[in-house]
Every structure is written in structure tokens, then in C-alpha cells.
Design a protein around this motif. Structure first.
Motif, PDB file in Angstrom:
ATOM      1  N   MET A   1      40.098  35.594  41.119  1.00 41.41           N
ATOM      2  CA  MET A   1      39.129  35.400  41.830  1.00 41.41           C
ATOM      3  C   MET A   1      38.047  34.556  40.937  1.00 41.41           C
ATOM      4  O   MET A   1      38.022  34.633  39.626  1.00 41.41           O
ATOM      5  CB  MET A   1      38.303  36.630  42.260  1.00 41.41           C
ATOM      6  CG  MET A   1      38.956  37.379  43.251  1.00 41.41           C
ATOM      7  SD  MET A   1      39.251  36.650  44.908  1.00 41.41           S
ATOM      8  CE  MET A   1      37.362  36.684  45.592  1.00 41.41           C
ATOM      9  N   PRO A   2      37.175  33.591  41.382  1.00 40.34           N
ATOM     10  CA  PRO A   2      36.361  32.684  40.523  1.00 40.34           C
ATOM     11  C   PRO A   2      35.260  33.449  39.790  1.00 40.34           C
ATOM     12  O   PRO A   2      34.724  34.635  40.633  1.00 40.34           O
ATOM     13  CB  PRO A   2      35.693  31.838  41.512  1.00 40.34           C
ATOM     14  CG  PRO A   2      35.701  32.343  42.727  1.00 40.34           C
ATOM     15  CD  PRO A   2      37.188  33.118  42.864  1.00 40.34           C
ATOM     16  N   SER A   3      35.023  33.366  38.542  1.00 33.18           N
ATOM     17  CA  SER A   3      34.010  34.302  37.991  1.00 33.18           C
ATOM     18  C   SER A   3      32.672  33.957  38.150  1.00 33.18           C
ATOM     19  O   SER A   3      31.868  34.713  37.807  1.00 33.18           O
ATOM     20  CB  SER A   3      34.480  34.085  36.461  1.00 33.18           C
ATOM     21  OG  SER A   3      34.115  32.548  36.016  1.00 33.18           O
ATOM     22  N   TYR A   4      32.723  32.656  38.964  1.00 33.13           N
ATOM     23  CA  TYR A   4      30.948  32.634  39.481  1.00 33.13           C
ATOM     24  C   TYR A   4      30.853  33.220  40.830  1.00 33.13           C
ATOM     25  O   TYR A   4      29.556  32.992  41.187  1.00 33.13           O
ATOM     26  CB  TYR A   4      30.695  31.053  39.477  1.00 33.13           C
ATOM     27  CG  TYR A   4      31.936  30.283  40.238  1.00 33.13           C
ATOM     28  CD1 TYR A   4      32.051  30.307  41.593  1.00 33.13           C
ATOM     29  CD2 TYR A   4      32.834  29.559  39.306  1.00 33.13           C
ATOM     30  CE1 TYR A   4      33.027  29.397  42.103  1.00 33.13           C
ATOM     31  CE2 TYR A   4      33.858  28.722  40.120  1.00 33.13           C
ATOM     32  CZ  TYR A   4      33.844  28.896  41.462  1.00 33.13           C
ATOM     33  OH  TYR A   4      34.953  28.083  42.274  1.00 33.13           O
ATOM     34  N   MET A   5      31.595  33.730  41.262  1.00 29.35           N
ATOM     35  CA  MET A   5      31.476  34.740  42.314  1.00 29.35           C
ATOM     36  C   MET A   5      30.758  36.032  41.717  1.00 29.35           C
ATOM     37  O   MET A   5      31.494  36.852  41.191  1.00 29.35           O
ATOM     38  CB  MET A   5      32.462  35.070  42.956  1.00 29.35           C
ATOM     39  CG  MET A   5      32.506  35.843  44.362  1.00 29.35           C
ATOM     40  SD  MET A   5      33.904  36.001  45.170  1.00 29.35           S
ATOM     41  CE  MET A   5      33.470  37.374  46.356  1.00 29.35           C
ATOM     42  N   THR A   6      29.642  36.276  42.143  1.00 32.86           N
ATOM     43  CA  THR A   6      28.791  37.464  41.638  1.00 32.86           C
ATOM     44  C   THR A   6      28.346  38.464  42.740  1.00 32.86           C
ATOM     45  O   THR A   6      28.169  38.113  43.781  1.00 32.86           O
ATOM     46  CB  THR A   6      27.867  37.299  40.675  1.00 32.86           C
ATOM     47  OG1 THR A   6      26.842  36.314  41.531  1.00 32.86           O
ATOM     48  CG2 THR A   6      27.845  36.277  39.609  1.00 32.86           C
ATOM     49  N   ILE A   7      28.384  39.697  42.501  1.00 32.70           N
ATOM     50  CA  ILE A   7      27.946  40.691  43.314  1.00 32.70           C
ATOM     51  C   ILE A   7      26.814  41.693  42.513  1.00 32.70           C
ATOM     52  O   ILE A   7      27.089  42.199  41.405  1.00 32.70           O
ATOM     53  CB  ILE A   7      29.021  41.625  43.623  1.00 32.70           C
ATOM     54  CG1 ILE A   7      30.022  40.970  44.477  1.00 32.70           C
ATOM     55  CG2 ILE A   7      28.686  42.777  44.764  1.00 32.70           C
ATOM     56  CD1 ILE A   7      31.592  41.446  44.764  1.00 32.70           C
ATOM     57  N   TYR A   8      25.918  41.974  43.076  1.00 35.14           N
ATOM     58  CA  TYR A   8      25.035  42.836  42.674  1.00 35.14           C
ATOM     59  C   TYR A   8      25.001  44.440  43.176  1.00 35.14           C
ATOM     60  O   TYR A   8      24.932  44.406  44.225  1.00 35.14           O
ATOM     61  CB  TYR A   8      23.318  42.241  42.852  1.00 35.14           C
ATOM     62  CG  TYR A   8      23.219  41.237  41.962  1.00 35.14           C
ATOM     63  CD1 TYR A   8      22.716  41.223  40.707  1.00 35.14           C
ATOM     64  CD2 TYR A   8      23.387  39.743  42.497  1.00 35.14           C
ATOM     65  CE1 TYR A   8      22.333  39.872  40.067  1.00 35.14           C
ATOM     66  CE2 TYR A   8      23.323  38.542  41.821  1.00 35.14           C
ATOM     67  CZ  TYR A   8      22.617  38.793  40.499  1.00 35.14           C
ATOM     68  OH  TYR A   8      22.513  37.460  39.866  1.00 35.14           O
ATOM     69  N   VAL A   9      25.148  45.280  42.058  1.00 38.68           N
ATOM     70  CA  VAL A   9      24.969  46.802  42.555  1.00 38.68           C
ATOM     71  C   VAL A   9      24.191  47.538  41.778  1.00 38.68           C
ATOM     72  O   VAL A   9      24.037  47.823  40.525  1.00 38.68           O
ATOM     73  CB  VAL A   9      26.572  47.234  42.154  1.00 38.68           C
ATOM     74  CG1 VAL A   9      26.731  48.867  42.529  1.00 38.68           C
ATOM     75  CG2 VAL A   9      27.790  46.386  42.633  1.00 38.68           C
ATOM     76  N   GLY A  10      23.134  47.865  42.665  1.00 42.80           N
ATOM     77  CA  GLY A  10      22.084  48.672  41.791  1.00 42.80           C
ATOM     78  C   GLY A  10      21.335  47.634  40.785  1.00 42.80           C
ATOM     79  O   GLY A  10      20.833  48.405  39.608  1.00 42.80           O
ATOM     80  N   GLY A  11      21.127  46.397  41.038  1.00 45.54           N
ATOM     81  CA  GLY A  11      20.480  45.756  40.016  1.00 45.54           C
ATOM     82  C   GLY A  11      21.401  45.162  38.884  1.00 45.54           C
ATOM     83  O   GLY A  11      20.957  44.241  37.857  1.00 45.54           O
TER      84      GLY A  11
END
Length: 412
Positions: free
Chosen positions: A1-11
Motif C-alpha cells: 500500500m502507498p505510504s502517502y495513504m494515511t489514517i488517523y486513529v485517536g489523533g
């Protein structure tokens, strides 16, 4: 998966690979602390490096969350690899998955060249990180943050396929695929790294059976480095300048090394964290530092560079207990030890001209972890050779029993 794909979990900010490591970390630690497993010297150096990163950033008070993310990625990738890619069964599973992954990553790079767009980013509705061109040709990045990181992956994967494939056709197919990926990246250091990998493989096959061949190769390397350090006024700068296709890039890197060296001397022990270390009018001090060794020294000090270097070396450095390994004649595991040692050497070599981050930083930790597990497996061979030979024979007769036979590799 591309590293520029980000997910925020609890900040907290997570990339896909970081999430996987976080979920596997506790089970991996449980696996590693089983009675049948041995600790390696590289385990100590990786833990020490993690502790130093956190201690150094506390001292500078610059970027605590970023330092914690680096520790999770590098040390977490190392621990997961140590736990799960262990023994012949684990290595065969890793290589079996690496093949389609590599093919998919190179296929994405081909689509980039054909469409002149970042295909993965477009499909996911993400913003592309931009493109670079060299000699009028696009430098493919595939799922990596930068072209040189994509090329570095292809170089180290090529080392694995050279030694893991049993047929000439398989080696030609997968190594040709990796070389094609290096060409698509249009990056000097990965192309040179792939050339070194291929040269070392030919040297190894030519002198197969001569146990002195590796001592001769290492002695020749140190002799060459000694000549460079004696003749060149600035040996490191000379090496860096000659690792690039574009002379302008080489001169820029030399200037960056000289500038970074000045600031490292001002704070050699704890670095500067993730804050600014140069004055606003210092161009090279504020430019991108294209070397993982320089970046680590600037952020966390020279001791971290030493610890990371020792973690790499300790993962493959032979010991007295593993000196008799060739006697047992398991060609596949012997080849894997050579392949991952060569891969680590390329990580360290390419790191002179590139900084690893996100999935490449994780991949480096994984490579060290797999090589350390190979070393641990070597100790198991020495401790209980009869059980080892029995397990090898059972896997050769019926590969489906591999998982059941997995435990004997580290049995006391």
C-alpha cells in the motif's frame, strides 16, 4: 500500500504498514519469548537504538511523536520479521509472497510511465506527491514516496530472487523484473546496487566451494576503501559524488554532506530532533539531506548511527557456533543467508545517497530481522544437527508438513 495513504486513529497518524505492525507487535513479542527461541546480538542493538531515539528526542524536545513513529516502524518491523519469518518454512513463505508483490509494484511503475500519472493515487482519490524527470524520462515511484526508494526495493528484492530461485528461467524472470524496476526508477544508486548484487552472485557461483572467497572479497573491499581514503582529500565526498548518474546531483550531495557534517559536529550526541538546525540563510543546511546516515545523526546524534550500523553487522556476522554450518549442506538456507546479507549491504550502501522513510524504513528493519532469524536458525543447527537434518528431510519429502516441522529449527 502507498505510504502517502494515511489514517488517523485517536489523533495518531498511521500509514497502512504501521497499522499492520501495531496489530502484530504483541503476538510477535509473545512468539519471540518462547523457550525455544534464542536472542541475537542484533536484538540488543535494535532495542538500544530505539531507546536512544526516544532519549535523544526528549533531550532536544523536538518531535516526540515523530520519533515514536520511527521506533514503531523500524523496531516493530524488525520484531515482526524476527518472529514470523523464521526457519525454512518462514523463508519460503516470505519469498513466495515477495514474487507477486514485486511484480505488482513494478506493474504500477509501468502504468505510471504509460499514463504519466500516479495510478494508485488516482484510484484512491489521493493527491500525487509530484514527479521528477531525468534525461526526459519520468522517474517511477510506484507505491513508494520517491523513485530512489522504489529502485532500492527492486535492488534488494533482486538479491533474494538470485539466490532463492532454483532454475535459470526463474532467476532470469524475477531478476530481470527487478532490473526493469531499477531502470524505471532512473536512479543511480539502485542501478549501481543491482550491478553489485549481480557481480557478487557471479563471483559466488564462480568460486563456489572455496570457503575463503568471502574473506577475499571483504579484504578486497577494505583495500579499495583504504586506497580511496589515502588518495582522496575528502573520501566520503568522493564516494558520494561517484554514485550518481547526474553530476549535478553528485555535487549537490557532496555539498550537503559537508554542510551536515558541520552541524553534526555542533551536536554530536543527541542531534537536533525534528526541529531546524540551520540558520535561515544556509541553503544546504535547510535543503533535503539525501543520506539516511546523515539524517539519523542530525536528528538523534552519532551514537544512533553506530547502533544502527552494529544492528546490521551483528545480524550477519558469523560466530564460532555457526562456523560449521556448511557441513550440513542445506543449500537453500545457505543461499538465503547470503541473499539477505547482500540485501543488508545494499541498504547500507544506498543509504549513503538516500534517506529511508515510511515503508522503506520499515523494510530495512524487516530485512535486519529476517537476517537475524537466519542467524538464530544457524545456532539451532549447531545445537541439534540430527533434529535439523530430520526436519529438512521431512520438508523435502512433503512440503505440506512444513508448518508442523517449523518448531525443530530452534529446538534445543
Amino acid at each position: 500500500m502507498p505510504s502517502y495513504m494515511t489514517i488517523y486513529v485517536g489523533g495518531a497518524k498511521f500509514i497502512p504498514a504501521r497499522i499492520v505492525i501495531f496489530l502484530l507487535l504483541v503476538p510477535a513479542l509473545t512468539e519471540l519469548f518462547q523457550r525455544r527461541r534464542w536472542l541475537c546480538a542484533s536484538d540488543f542493538f535494535v532495542c538500544a537504538a530505539s531507546a536512544w531515539m526516544l532519549a535523544a528526542v526528549l533531550e532536544t524536545d523536538q518531535g516526540w511523536s515523530s520519533a515514536a513513529a520511527l521506533v514503531l516502524e523500524f523496531s516493530g518491523g524488525y520484531l515482526v520479521a524476527r518472529a514470523y519469518f523464521f526457519g525454512r518454512w518462514g523463508l519460503e513463505a516470505f519469498v513466495r509472497v515477495l514474487k507477486p508483490v514485486t511484480a505488482g509494484i513494478v506493474a504500477v511503475a509501468v502504468l505510471e510511465h504509460l499514463t504519466q500519472h500516479n495510478v494508485v493515487a488516482a484510484l484512491m482519490g489521493l493527491q500525487s506527491t509530484g514527479y521528477e524527470y531525468r534525461y526526459g524520462l519520468l522517474r517511477a515511484t510506484s507505491t513508494f514516496p520517491h523513485a530512489i526508494l522504489f529502485g532500492s526495493f527492486c535492488a534488494v528484492a533482486g538479491a533474494v530472487f538470485l539466490y532463492s530461485e532454483r532454475s535459470f528461467l526463474g532467476r532470469t524472470l524475477y531478476c530481470g523484473l527487478c532490473l526493469f524496476g531499477c531502470v524505471l526508477a532512473m536512479s543511480s544508486a539502485p542501478l549501481m546496487a543491482f550491478g553489485i548484487v549481480l557481480s557478487v552472485y557471479c563471483y559466488d557461483r564462480l568460486l563456489l566451494g572455496c570457503r575463503w572467497r568471502w574473506h577475499a572479497l571483504v579484504a578486497s573491499l577494505f583495500t579499495l576503501l583504504g586506497v580511496v581514503f589515502l588518495v582522496a582529500n575528502k573520501p566520503i565526498s568522493w564516494i558520494v559524488a561517484n554514485l550518481t548518474l547526474d553530476p549535478a546531483t553528485g555535487y549537490f550531495r557532496v555539498a550537503t554532506w559537508e554542510s551536515a557534517g558541520y552541524y553534526i559536529d555542533l551536536s554530536p550526541y543527541v542531534g537536533y530532533g525534528f526541529g531546524s538546525y540551520a540558520s535561515p540563510d544556509d541553503f544546504f543546511g535547510n535543503a533535503s539531506v539525501d543520506s539516511v546516515w546523515l539524517t539519523l545523526a542530525l536528528r538523534f546524534g552519532i551514537p544512533l548511527v553506530v547502533l544502527i550500523l552494529l544492528a546490521n553487522i551483528a545480524a550477519f556476522l558469523p560466530t564460532k557456533r555457526t562456523a560449521s554450518i556448511p557441513h550440513y549442506q542445506d543449500a537453500y538456507m545457505s543461499n538465503m543467508r547470503t541473499a539477505f546479507t547482500l540485501g543488508l549491504a545494499m541498504f547500507m550502501f544506498v543509504g549513503l545517497t538516500v534517506h529511508y522513510w515510511n515503508n522503506s524504513w520499515i523494510l530495512w528493519g524487516i530485512w535486519i530481522g529476517i537476517r537475524a532469524s537466519l542467524k538464530e536458525e544457524s545456532v539451532a543447527v549447531v545445537e541439534n544437527p540430527a533434529l535439523y537434518r530430520q526436519g529438512i528431510a521431512s520438508i523435502d519429502r512433503d512440503p505440506t508438513v512444513g508448518q508442523a516441522a517449523r518448531g525443530f529449527y530452534a529446538s534445543r
